[in-house]
Design a protein around this motif. Structure first.
Motif, PDB file in Angstrom:
ATOM      1  N   ASP A   1      20.056  69.098  71.253  1.00  0.00           N
ATOM      2  CA  ASP A   1      19.819  69.217  69.809  1.00  0.00           C
ATOM      3  C   ASP A   1      20.837  70.189  69.236  1.00  0.00           C
ATOM      4  OD1 ASP A   1      18.761  68.990  67.308  1.00  0.00           O
ATOM      5  OD2 ASP A   1      17.106  70.384  67.653  1.00  0.00           O
ATOM      6  N   LEU A   2      21.823  69.669  68.538  1.00  0.00           N
ATOM      7  CA  LEU A   2      22.848  70.507  67.938  1.00  0.00           C
ATOM      8  C   LEU A   2      22.472  70.847  66.508  1.00  0.00           C
ATOM      9  CD1 LEU A   2      26.121  68.778  69.178  1.00  0.00           C
ATOM     10  CD2 LEU A   2      24.890  70.702  70.191  1.00  0.00           C
TER      11      LEU A   2
ATOM     12  N   LEU B   1      18.187  66.383  66.407  1.00  0.00           N
ATOM     13  CA  LEU B   1      16.819  65.955  66.692  1.00  0.00           C
ATOM     14  C   LEU B   1      16.066  65.646  65.402  1.00  0.00           C
ATOM     15  CD1 LEU B   1      14.745  65.377  68.826  1.00  0.00           C
ATOM     16  CD2 LEU B   1      14.055  67.780  68.778  1.00  0.00           C
ATOM     17  N   ASP B   2      16.340  66.409  64.341  1.00  0.00           N
ATOM     18  CA  ASP B   2      15.738  66.108  63.039  1.00  0.00           C
ATOM     19  C   ASP B   2      16.073  64.679  62.608  1.00  0.00           C
ATOM     20  OD1 ASP B   2      14.457  68.522  62.535  1.00  0.00           O
ATOM     21  OD2 ASP B   2      16.261  69.426  61.722  1.00  0.00           O
ATOM     22  N   ARG B   3      17.357  64.331  62.698  1.00  0.00           N
ATOM     23  CA  ARG B   3      17.775  63.007  62.262  1.00  0.00           C
ATOM     24  C   ARG B   3      17.176  61.931  63.152  1.00  0.00           C
ATOM     25  NH1 ARG B   3      22.903  61.840  62.694  1.00  0.00           N
ATOM     26  NH2 ARG B   3      22.836  60.363  60.979  1.00  0.00           N
ATOM     27  N   ALA B   4      17.093  62.190  64.459  1.00  0.00           N
ATOM     28  CA  ALA B   4      16.509  61.205  65.362  1.00  0.00           C
ATOM     29  C   ALA B   4      15.036  60.970  65.044  1.00  0.00           C
ATOM     30  CB  ALA B   4      16.672  61.665  66.810  1.00  0.00           C
ATOM     31  N   VAL B   5      14.314  62.038  64.792  1.00  0.00           N
ATOM     32  CA  VAL B   5      12.885  61.906  64.488  1.00  0.00           C
ATOM     33  C   VAL B   5      12.690  61.169  63.175  1.00  0.00           C
ATOM     34  CG1 VAL B   5      10.818  63.210  63.876  1.00  0.00           C
ATOM     35  CG2 VAL B   5      12.162  63.879  65.867  1.00  0.00           C
ATOM     36  N   ARG B   6      13.489  61.518  62.161  1.00  0.00           N
ATOM     37  CA  ARG B   6      13.351  60.839  60.870  1.00  0.00           C
ATOM     38  C   ARG B   6      13.760  59.367  60.967  1.00  0.00           C
ATOM     39  NH1 ARG B   6      15.382  66.093  59.108  1.00  0.00           N
ATOM     40  NH2 ARG B   6      13.700  67.160  58.008  1.00  0.00           N
TER      41      ARG B   6
ATOM     42  N   GLY C   1      11.924  71.160  75.008  1.00  0.00           N
ATOM     43  CA  GLY C   1      13.073  71.689  75.723  1.00  0.00           C
ATOM     44  C   GLY C   1      13.449  70.805  76.901  1.00  0.00           C
ATOM     45  N   ALA C   2      14.629  71.001  77.393  1.00  0.00           N
ATOM     46  CA  ALA C   2      15.103  70.224  78.535  1.00  0.00           C
ATOM     47  C   ALA C   2      15.119  71.099  79.765  1.00  0.00           C
ATOM     48  CB  ALA C   2      16.512  69.690  78.252  1.00  0.00           C
TER      49      ALA C   2
ATOM     50  N   VAL D   1      16.817  53.444  71.228  1.00  0.00           N
ATOM     51  CA  VAL D   1      17.038  54.827  71.670  1.00  0.00           C
ATOM     52  C   VAL D   1      17.818  55.570  70.602  1.00  0.00           C
ATOM     53  CG1 VAL D   1      18.020  56.307  73.462  1.00  0.00           C
ATOM     54  CG2 VAL D   1      17.073  54.062  74.073  1.00  0.00           C
ATOM     55  N   PHE D   2      17.295  56.700  70.179  1.00  0.00           N
ATOM     56  CA  PHE D   2      18.005  57.607  69.275  1.00  0.00           C
ATOM     57  C   PHE D   2      18.516  58.768  70.130  1.00  0.00           C
ATOM     58  CE2 PHE D   2      15.340  55.257  66.420  1.00  0.00           C
ATOM     59  CZ  PHE D   2      16.063  55.164  65.229  1.00  0.00           C
ATOM     60  N   SER D   3      19.836  58.838  70.296  1.00  0.00           N
ATOM     61  CA  SER D   3      20.411  59.834  71.206  1.00  0.00           C
ATOM     62  C   SER D   3      21.850  60.132  70.817  1.00  0.00           C
ATOM     63  CB  SER D   3      20.351  59.318  72.649  1.00  0.00           C
ATOM     64  OG  SER D   3      21.088  60.147  73.527  1.00  0.00           O
ATOM     65  N   PRO D   4      22.296  61.401  70.995  1.00  0.00           N
ATOM     66  CA  PRO D   4      23.720  61.706  70.800  1.00  0.00           C
ATOM     67  C   PRO D   4      24.561  61.379  72.035  1.00  0.00           C
ATOM     68  CG  PRO D   4      22.516  63.717  71.268  1.00  0.00           C
ATOM     69  CD  PRO D   4      21.483  62.622  71.200  1.00  0.00           C
ATOM     70  N   LEU D   5      23.901  60.972  73.140  1.00  0.00           N
ATOM     71  CA  LEU D   5      24.596  60.602  74.376  1.00  0.00           C
ATOM     72  C   LEU D   5      25.496  61.729  74.875  1.00  0.00           C
ATOM     73  CD1 LEU D   5      25.557  56.902  73.517  1.00  0.00           C
ATOM     74  CD2 LEU D   5      23.633  57.692  74.908  1.00  0.00           C
TER      75      LEU D   5
END
Length: 441
Positions: free
Chosen positions: A240-241, A266-271, A322-323, A349-353
Motif C-alpha cells: 500500500d503506497l 489500497l484506498d483505490r483498490a477498495v473503492r 498488514g503483510a 484482482v485489484f493489485s499494484p503487482l
C-alpha cells in the motif's frame, strides 16, 4: 444526565491576579488607598463564586446511524439542558480527523440554561471510526467558573464509495444465448429445455397445447433457469503506497481531484472493488471477496443489498491486516475454502503487482483454470534517487520490467489493464472485453 464539576475559569484567574497585584502595590508603596483597586475584581469574583450553579446537565442527541458511505451527510441534533441560568452554555464536537463538521443551526438560552445545535458530519474515508464526542461548556455568573461535560456518540462503519461502473465482464462458460446473463427477478428462465407430462402445481400458461393434442394428455414446456454470473473480487493487501498518516477529513467544498490525491493504492483498490460489487449485485449476480496479504479473509459469493454490507465489512480491516513479510503462506489463496472461490467464478484482482507473492497468487489461480483479470492499481513510478545520469536509465529498466510482467501474465491468459486516477473505472473494465476464458491456454 452528566455531573458538572465546576472549576475556576480563566476570568477568575485574571480577577484574582488583579486583586493580588493591587494588594502588593499597596503594601510595597505604603499606600493603602491602592487597595481600592482590588475591590472591584474581588467583588466580581466573590459574587460569581457565590452564585447558584447547576450541578448536572442533560444531553440528548438524535439517533445516529451505525453505518454510512463515504461523503454521506450525517445530521445530528444535540440539546443540552443545565436546569438553571448560566452565563454561557456552548455545544461543540471534539476534533475527529475522519470527519468534516459543519454547524447548520445553533440556539442558546442563557436564562433557561439550554442550548440546541445541529451538526452535519461528512466522513472523509472508509473504515471503522469513532464519532466525535459532544462537549457542553458551561460558564457560571460573570464567567468565573467553568464546567465541561461530554457524551460519546459511539462508533460508525464508513463503507467505501466507488466510481460508477457497468457489469460487463462475465465468464466465458456462462450462456449468453439470449443476450443477457442476468435474472433480475426470481422465476423460470426463458430458454426452452424440454417437454414433460403435466404435474399438479404446474402453471396453466406452461401447457404446450400442440404436444398435448398429439399425445392425448396434458404436457408442459420446461425452461432452463437463467444463470447468474459469480464474481470474486480479490484485493492485494501486500503493498500500500501513499501517506500512512491520514490528513484531515475532506469537506464538501473540496474538489474530486483533491479527494483523489489523498488516496493510497489500497484506498483505490477498495473503492474500485466496491464499485464493481455494487454493479453486479444490482444485476442480481453473486459477488464474493477475498483479501490476501497478511491474514487471509474471504466472503463467499452472495446476493442482495445486505450482502454488499457484508462485503464491505469483510474489507474494513484490510489496512490493519498488514503483510507477513517472512511467510510465503501469507494470503495464500489455496488455503481459501471452495465456497470462497467456486469453480467457474470470475476473479477480478485489484493489485499494484509490486509483491512477488501477489504475482504468484495470480499465476496460481490461472494455472488452476480460474478465469482471472487484473486491474493494475499502480499509479506512480519509483522516485528518483542516486546519480542524475543513471536516473533515466533506471526508470527505463523499471518500465521494461513492468511491461514484461504484464506480457507474461497475458501469455498465461490473464489480461492486465492499468487503472490510473485519470481513468474511468468503467472504461478500464470495458477494455477487458465481455467474456473471460476459464480454460488455461
Amino acid at each position: 444526565m452528566s455531573e458538572l464539576t465546576w472549576r475556576p475559569a480563566p476570568v477568575a484567574n485574571g480577577l484574582a491576579t488583579l486583586a493580588v497585584l493591587a494588594g502588593l502595590a499597596a503594601l510595597l508603596l505604603a499606600r493603602p488607598n491602592l487597595l481600592l483597586l482590588a475591590a472591584p475584581p474581588v467583588g466580581v469574583l466573590a459574587a460569581g463564586l457565590a452564585a447558584r450553579r447547576p450541578g448536572t446537565v442533560t444531553l440528548r442527541t438524535t439517533e445516529c446511524p451505525r453505518r454510512c458511505f463515504e461523503g454521506d451527510a450525517l445530521e445530528i441534533t444535540v440539546t443540552a439542558d443545565a436546569g438553571g441560568p448560566v452565563d454561557e452554555i456552548a455545544l461543540r464536537l471534539d476534533h475527529a480527523p475522519a470527519f468534516g463538521v459543519d454547524v447548520t443551526a445553533y440556539v442558546e438560552d442563557h436564562a433557561a440554561g439550554t442550548a440546541r445545535a445541529t451538526f452535519v458530519l461528512r466522513p472523509g474515508y472508509w473504515g471503522r471510526h469513532r464519532l466525535p464526542r459532544v462537549v457542553v461548556d458551561c460558564r457560571s455568573r460573570y464567567r468565573v467558573a467553568r464546567a465541561l461535560a461530554a457524551l460519546s456518540l459511539g462508533d460508525i462503519s464508513v463503507y467505501p464509495a466507488g466510481p460508477p461502473v457497468r457489469p460487463r465482464l462475465v465468464p466465458l462458460d456462462l450462456p449468453r444465448r439470449l443476450g443477457d446473463h442476468v435474472a433480475r427477478a426470481a422465476g423460470s428462465g426463458m430458454e426452452f429445455a424440454g417437454i414433460r407430462p403435466y404435474l399438479p402445481g404446474d402453471r396453466a400458461r406452461d401447457v404446450n397445447w400442440k404436444a398435448s393434442g398429439l399425445r392425448g394428455r396434458l404436457h408442459v414446456t420446461t425452461r432452463a433457469d437463467q444463470r447468474q454470473a459469480e464474481i470474486v473480487l480479490a484485493l492485494d493487501a501486500y503493498t500500500d503506497l501513499g501517506d500512512p498518516d491520514r490528513p484531515p477529513a475532506p469537506t464538501h467544498r473540496q474538489s474530486k481531484d483533491e479527494l483523489r490525491s489523498r488516496q493510497t493504492l489500497l484506498d483505490r483498490a477498495v473503492r474500485g472493488a466496491a464499485a464493481v460489487a455494487t454493479a453486479y449485485l444490482r444485476g442480481a449476480d453473486r459477488v464474493g471477496i477475498v483479501v490476501f496479504g497478511g491474514e487471509l479473509r474471504w466472503l463467499a459469493p452472495g446476493q442482495g443489498e445486505h450482502h454488499f454490507y457484508r462485503l464491505a465489512e469483510a474489507v474494513m480491516d484490510a489496512r490493519s491486516l498488514g503483510a507477513d513479510l517472512g511467510s510465503d503462506l501469507a494470503g495464500d489463496l489455496r488455503r481459501a475454502p471452495r465456497s470462497a472461490l467456486p469453480p467457474g467464478a470470475l476473479v477480478i484482482v485489484f493489485s499494484p503487482l509490486l509483491d512477488d507473492r501477489a504475482v504468484r497468487t495470480v499465476q496460481d489461480l490461472r494455472r488452476r483454470g480460474t478465469p482471472v483479470v487484473v486491474v493494475d492499481t499502480l499509479d506512480r513510478e519509483p522516485p528518483g534517487g542516486g546519480r542524475e545520469e543513471y536516473l533515466e536509465l533506471s526508470l527505463r529498466l523499471w518500465r521494461l520490467d513492468r511491461r514484461a510482467l504484464r506480457a507474461g501474465l497475458a501469455d498465461l491468459g490473464v489480461p492486465v489493464v492499468p487503472w490510473t486516477p485519470e481513468d474511468s473505472l468503467d472504461v478500464v473494465v470495458g477494455s477487458f472485453g465481455h467474456r473471460i476464458s476459464g480454460r488455461h491456454s
